[in-house]
Design a protein around this motif. Structure first.
Motif, PDB file in Angstrom:
ATOM      1  N   ARG A  76      51.008  26.085  48.276  1.00  0.00           N
ATOM      2  CA  ARG A  76      49.909  26.866  47.702  1.00  0.00           C
ATOM      3  C   ARG A  76      50.420  27.878  46.680  1.00  0.00           C
ATOM      4  NH1 ARG A  76      45.548  25.696  50.609  1.00  0.00           N
ATOM      5  NH2 ARG A  76      44.353  27.439  49.761  1.00  0.00           N
ATOM      6  N   ALA A  77      51.314  27.389  45.813  1.00  0.00           N
ATOM      7  CA  ALA A  77      51.926  28.267  44.817  1.00  0.00           C
ATOM      8  C   ALA A  77      51.216  28.218  43.471  1.00  0.00           C
ATOM      9  CB  ALA A  77      53.400  27.892  44.637  1.00  0.00           C
ATOM     10  N   GLY A  78      50.040  27.581  43.415  1.00  0.00           N
ATOM     11  CA  GLY A  78      49.320  27.495  42.149  1.00  0.00           C
ATOM     12  C   GLY A  78      48.996  28.852  41.559  1.00  0.00           C
ATOM     13  N   SER A  79      48.795  29.843  42.422  1.00  0.00           N
ATOM     14  CA  SER A  79      48.445  31.182  41.936  1.00  0.00           C
ATOM     15  C   SER A  79      49.625  31.909  41.311  1.00  0.00           C
ATOM     16  CB  SER A  79      47.889  32.027  43.086  1.00  0.00           C
ATOM     17  OG  SER A  79      48.866  32.193  44.096  1.00  0.00           O
ATOM     18  N   LYS A 134      44.328  39.489  43.850  1.00  0.00           N
ATOM     19  CA  LYS A 134      43.554  38.247  43.846  1.00  0.00           C
ATOM     20  C   LYS A 134      43.290  37.753  45.263  1.00  0.00           C
ATOM     21  CE  LYS A 134      43.677  34.847  41.086  1.00  0.00           C
ATOM     22  NZ  LYS A 134      44.039  33.656  40.289  1.00  0.00           N
ATOM     23  N   LYS A 135      44.293  37.882  46.125  1.00  0.00           N
ATOM     24  CA  LYS A 135      44.132  37.396  47.496  1.00  0.00           C
ATOM     25  C   LYS A 135      42.993  38.112  48.211  1.00  0.00           C
ATOM     26  CE  LYS A 135      48.862  35.798  48.402  1.00  0.00           C
ATOM     27  NZ  LYS A 135      50.119  36.078  49.160  1.00  0.00           N
ATOM     28  N   VAL A 136      42.936  39.426  48.056  1.00  0.00           N
ATOM     29  CA  VAL A 136      41.891  40.160  48.773  1.00  0.00           C
ATOM     30  C   VAL A 136      40.522  39.922  48.146  1.00  0.00           C
ATOM     31  CG1 VAL A 136      42.161  42.338  47.495  1.00  0.00           C
ATOM     32  CG2 VAL A 136      41.292  42.375  49.829  1.00  0.00           C
ATOM     33  N   LEU A 137      40.447  39.843  46.815  1.00  0.00           N
ATOM     34  CA  LEU A 137      39.159  39.597  46.162  1.00  0.00           C
ATOM     35  C   LEU A 137      38.640  38.192  46.464  1.00  0.00           C
ATOM     36  CD1 LEU A 137      39.814  41.317  42.713  1.00  0.00           C
ATOM     37  CD2 LEU A 137      38.315  42.126  44.533  1.00  0.00           C
ATOM     38  N   ALA A 138      39.555  37.245  46.662  1.00  0.00           N
ATOM     39  CA  ALA A 138      39.142  35.874  46.977  1.00  0.00           C
ATOM     40  C   ALA A 138      38.472  35.786  48.346  1.00  0.00           C
ATOM     41  CB  ALA A 138      40.350  34.941  46.928  1.00  0.00           C
ATOM     42  N   HIS A 174      37.298  37.871  34.242  1.00  0.00           N
ATOM     43  CA  HIS A 174      37.037  36.537  34.786  1.00  0.00           C
ATOM     44  C   HIS A 174      36.432  36.640  36.188  1.00  0.00           C
ATOM     45  CE1 HIS A 174      37.563  32.228  35.303  1.00  0.00           C
ATOM     46  NE2 HIS A 174      38.145  32.447  36.465  1.00  0.00           N
ATOM     47  N   PHE A 175      36.975  37.536  37.023  1.00  0.00           N
ATOM     48  CA  PHE A 175      36.443  37.704  38.376  1.00  0.00           C
ATOM     49  C   PHE A 175      34.981  38.134  38.334  1.00  0.00           C
ATOM     50  CE2 PHE A 175      35.287  40.812  41.651  1.00  0.00           C
ATOM     51  CZ  PHE A 175      35.304  39.989  42.769  1.00  0.00           C
ATOM     52  N   GLU A 176      34.677  39.109  37.478  1.00  0.00           N
ATOM     53  CA  GLU A 176      33.304  39.599  37.390  1.00  0.00           C
ATOM     54  C   GLU A 176      32.348  38.487  36.962  1.00  0.00           C
ATOM     55  OE1 GLU A 176      30.630  43.009  35.095  1.00  0.00           O
ATOM     56  OE2 GLU A 176      32.779  42.869  34.727  1.00  0.00           O
ATOM     57  N   GLU A 177      32.768  37.724  35.963  1.00  0.00           N
ATOM     58  CA  GLU A 177      31.924  36.637  35.456  1.00  0.00           C
ATOM     59  C   GLU A 177      31.630  35.620  36.557  1.00  0.00           C
ATOM     60  OE1 GLU A 177      33.400  33.196  32.836  1.00  0.00           O
ATOM     61  OE2 GLU A 177      32.636  34.653  31.403  1.00  0.00           O
ATOM     62  N   GLN A 178      32.678  35.213  37.295  1.00  0.00           N
ATOM     63  CA  GLN A 178      32.501  34.203  38.331  1.00  0.00           C
ATOM     64  C   GLN A 178      31.675  34.725  39.501  1.00  0.00           C
ATOM     65  OE1 GLN A 178      33.348  31.027  38.149  1.00  0.00           O
ATOM     66  NE2 GLN A 178      34.185  31.329  36.105  1.00  0.00           N
ATOM     67  N   TYR A 179      31.929  35.958  39.905  1.00  0.00           N
ATOM     68  CA  TYR A 179      31.229  36.501  41.068  1.00  0.00           C
ATOM     69  C   TYR A 179      29.739  36.680  40.773  1.00  0.00           C
ATOM     70  CZ  TYR A 179      30.736  38.976  45.479  1.00  0.00           C
ATOM     71  OH  TYR A 179      30.372  39.326  46.755  1.00  0.00           O
ATOM     72  N   VAL A 180      29.432  37.125  39.558  1.00  0.00           N
ATOM     73  CA  VAL A 180      28.029  37.292  39.160  1.00  0.00           C
ATOM     74  C   VAL A 180      27.327  35.940  39.089  1.00  0.00           C
ATOM     75  CG1 VAL A 180      26.542  37.970  37.227  1.00  0.00           C
ATOM     76  CG2 VAL A 180      28.366  39.494  37.990  1.00  0.00           C
ATOM     77  N   GLU A 181      28.018  34.927  38.580  1.00  0.00           N
ATOM     78  CA  GLU A 181      27.422  33.587  38.506  1.00  0.00           C
ATOM     79  C   GLU A 181      27.086  33.046  39.890  1.00  0.00           C
ATOM     80  OE1 GLU A 181      29.627  30.788  36.290  1.00  0.00           O
ATOM     81  OE2 GLU A 181      29.058  31.637  34.354  1.00  0.00           O
ATOM     82  N   ASN A 182      27.835  33.486  40.906  1.00  0.00           N
ATOM     83  CA  ASN A 182      27.586  33.033  42.270  1.00  0.00           C
ATOM     84  C   ASN A 182      26.572  33.910  43.003  1.00  0.00           C
ATOM     85  OD1 ASN A 182      29.284  30.758  42.277  1.00  0.00           O
ATOM     86  ND2 ASN A 182      31.081  32.051  42.569  1.00  0.00           N
TER      87      ASN A 182
END
Length: 553
Positions: free
Chosen positions: A127-130, A469-473, A501-509
């Motif tokens: 899981r090293a993609g990040s 990123k881990k905690v926001l995910a 990017h996080f804001e955009e994705q979270y709002v879209e959801n």
């Protein structure tokens, strides 16, 4: 990016296309059309990229075939195209030269790639993609610009009809120094074809017609270059290096990898280069294409790394050049209307058919035409626009960008990206980041009812971004998120890009995001995503009590 007021999603989501066989049947006309047009791009580029890396040209097509027919079925991203990429040319050519050169060097380089591909699978399972987030954007863009300059340094000579054997052993600086001599002594008929090809590649995108924009420029180049080569009798009047040579392609597909150099430092140096740069470029492409996906699907970076690593291992065993998720073809794939992974599959299938039926035609392609395509790719990587765009983000970003370019051109990619990261750390320390905070994400988090409240502390920068990123995910969708930077001291450009990017994705959801505390920061430039540091004022040592002690990741 919102500041005090939360953003909300305003548009209904499109129906996401099905995956698997049901997805193929549902979207066949869209995906086959897109795959066919991408094939028209991929065929000449795959030939040129492999040849520029001192691999047999057809082995680039083999890699693209595997990237389409096999890797498409395993990939974690629905719209990316897998195949050879210009960004790896310098590593491939350097590896071939350092481990032996010529056909033997090719086979020894394949051994390096088999190991790198297997390790790519391993890091995907880990899981090293990040980890791609660890690299500062300015250093990554500097690395890509350096690759562009290195590509141009050699391909400019090939475009003029110069025998590549006379350029052997020359680095980029010497190749540029030799360029005036090549300009004064070109192979005139070949140079004319090369220059015409270059004019088409740079000129066609400037034509505003929607119909013309759908025509792949590399295919137009071939429609000009092949008849020109026939009319000028290149096969009968020119040296062998002028035209593409395929040979008996299908007989060459066998176990080609040679591991005899596995005990040397050069072998493992290039394993690290292939693993690092290939994985990084793949992950960055997946991230970029996700942002273009009309259905806003989120790719599985780790699954995609496993798929690319599997494809790289198989391609290297059989003789193919290395593959990544390639950004230009992937962007074109989206533009051509692709809907699912089957577009990548059909692009690979069309390449397979072409190698069954069209090898005599492919062997009429002048290498000068392929060189023109690679010069165009190199220019896009290192265009003046890239320098200006980086400068607008901030002078410190331009410094990192230029240092990465200079060190990469003078030495190699590992040294270049390392130098860029080192300069970035120096800037962060000068701007107030503590050594203990460089890799530690510091924050306080409280969840009350429908709200997540995160108080970000100290420095929020590229090297501790993974912790944030881990905690926001872990945040559930459709909640209210408040990100408070009133206790932070430094936020860099990489973190600002992630935040947007996080804001955009979270709002879209269906959620809302409020960002506060930036009013006490001084940006490094007028760019909205520029890095910034807290203005000189007294900052309390600890944040207001929320639910306990400060958290670290």
């Amino acid at each position: 990016m919102s500041s005090a007021n939360a953003s909300t999603a305003s548009t209904a989501k499109l129906t996401v296309p099905k995956d698997g066989l049901a997805g193929m049947m549902q979207n066949l006309k869209y995906d086959f059309t897109a795959g066919f047009f991408v094939f028209l791009l991929a065929l000449p580029l795959s030939l040129g990229i492999a040849k520029a890396g001192d691999f047999p040209p057809a082995m680039g097509v083999l890699t693209a075939m595997i990237g389409g027919v096999l890797v498409a079925l395993l990939a974690g991203s629905p719209l990316t195209i897998k195949g050879p990429a210009a960004g790896l040319i310098t590593i491939v050519a350097g590896c071939v030269a350092e481990v032996g050169g010529g056909p033997e060097g090719w086979k020894m380089a394949l051994g390096v790639m088999v190991v790198a591909g297997a390790l790519q699978v391993v890091i995907g399972f880990m899981r090293a993609g990040s980890l791609s987030d660890f690299f500062p954007l300015s250093a990554v863009h500097g690395m890509l610009a350096a690759i562009g300059l290195i590509i141009i340094s050699k391909q400019a000579h090939i475009l003029l009809g110069i025998d590549p054997a006379t350029l052997a052993g020359m680095g980029p600086v010497k190749l540029y120094a030799q360029l005036p001599n090549s300009i004064m002594n070109p192979n005139v008929p070949v140079a004319i074809v090369g220059i015409l090809s270059l004019i088409v590649l740079f000129g066609l995108p400037k034509i505003k017609s929607p119909l013309v924009k759908k025509i792949p420029a590399p295919m137009v180049v071939l429609l000009i270059a092949i008849p020109a080569a026939i009319a000028l009798d290149f096969k009968g009047t020119q040296p062998g290096h002028i035209l593409v040579h395929i040979g008996d392609f299908w007989k060459e597909i066998t176990f080609n990898a040679d591991f005899s150099q596995i005990g040397t430092g050069a072998f493992w140096k290039y394993v690290i280069m292939f693993l690092l740069v290939g994985s990084l470029e793949s992950c960055l492409t997946v991230k970029a294409i996700d942002s273009l996906d009309p259905w806003r699907r989120q790719s599985n970076f780790n699954k995609d790394l496993i798929a690319v690593g599997t494809g790289n291992t198989l391609a290297a065993v059989l003789g193919g050049s290395p593959m990544i998720s390639e950004v230009a073809r992937s962007s074109a794939n989206v533009g051509f209307g692709a809907r699912t992974r089957w577009a990548n599959f059909f692009h690979g299938f069309c390449l397979f058919i072409s190698m069954l039926l069209l090898i005599p035609v492919i062997e009429m392609i002048p290498n000068a035409a392929l060189a023109a395509m690679l010069i165009f790719v190199g220019y896009r990587l290192a265009s003046p626009h890239e320098f200006f765009k980086t400068y607008k983000i901030g002078s410190e970003q331009l410094t990192i960008f230029l240092v990465t370019i200079a060190v990469t051109v003078a030495s190699d990619l590992l040294m270049g990206i390392g130098a860029g990261i080192l300069v970035k750390f120096v800037f962060h320390i000068v701007n107030g980041a503590s050594l203990g905070n460089l890799f530690s994400a510091r924050y306080q988090l409280k969840q009350t009812g429908n709200q997540y409240y995160m108080n970000v502390q100290d420095a929020a920068i590229f090297s501790n971004l993974i912790g944030f990123k881990k905690v926001l995910a872990r945040f559930e969708p459709k909640k209210e998120v408040v990100l408070d930077f009133s206790q932070a001291t430094l936020v860099d450009h990489t973190f600002m890009e992630f935040l947007e990017h996080f804001e955009e994705q979270y709002v879209e959801n269906g959620g809302t995001v409020t960002v506060t505390g930036f009013d006490r920061f001084q940006p490094f430039s007028a760019h909205p995503l520029a890095g910034r540091k807290a203005k000189k004022e007294k900052v309390s040592a600890t944040a207001p009590s929320l639910d306990g002690s400060t958290s670290r990741e």
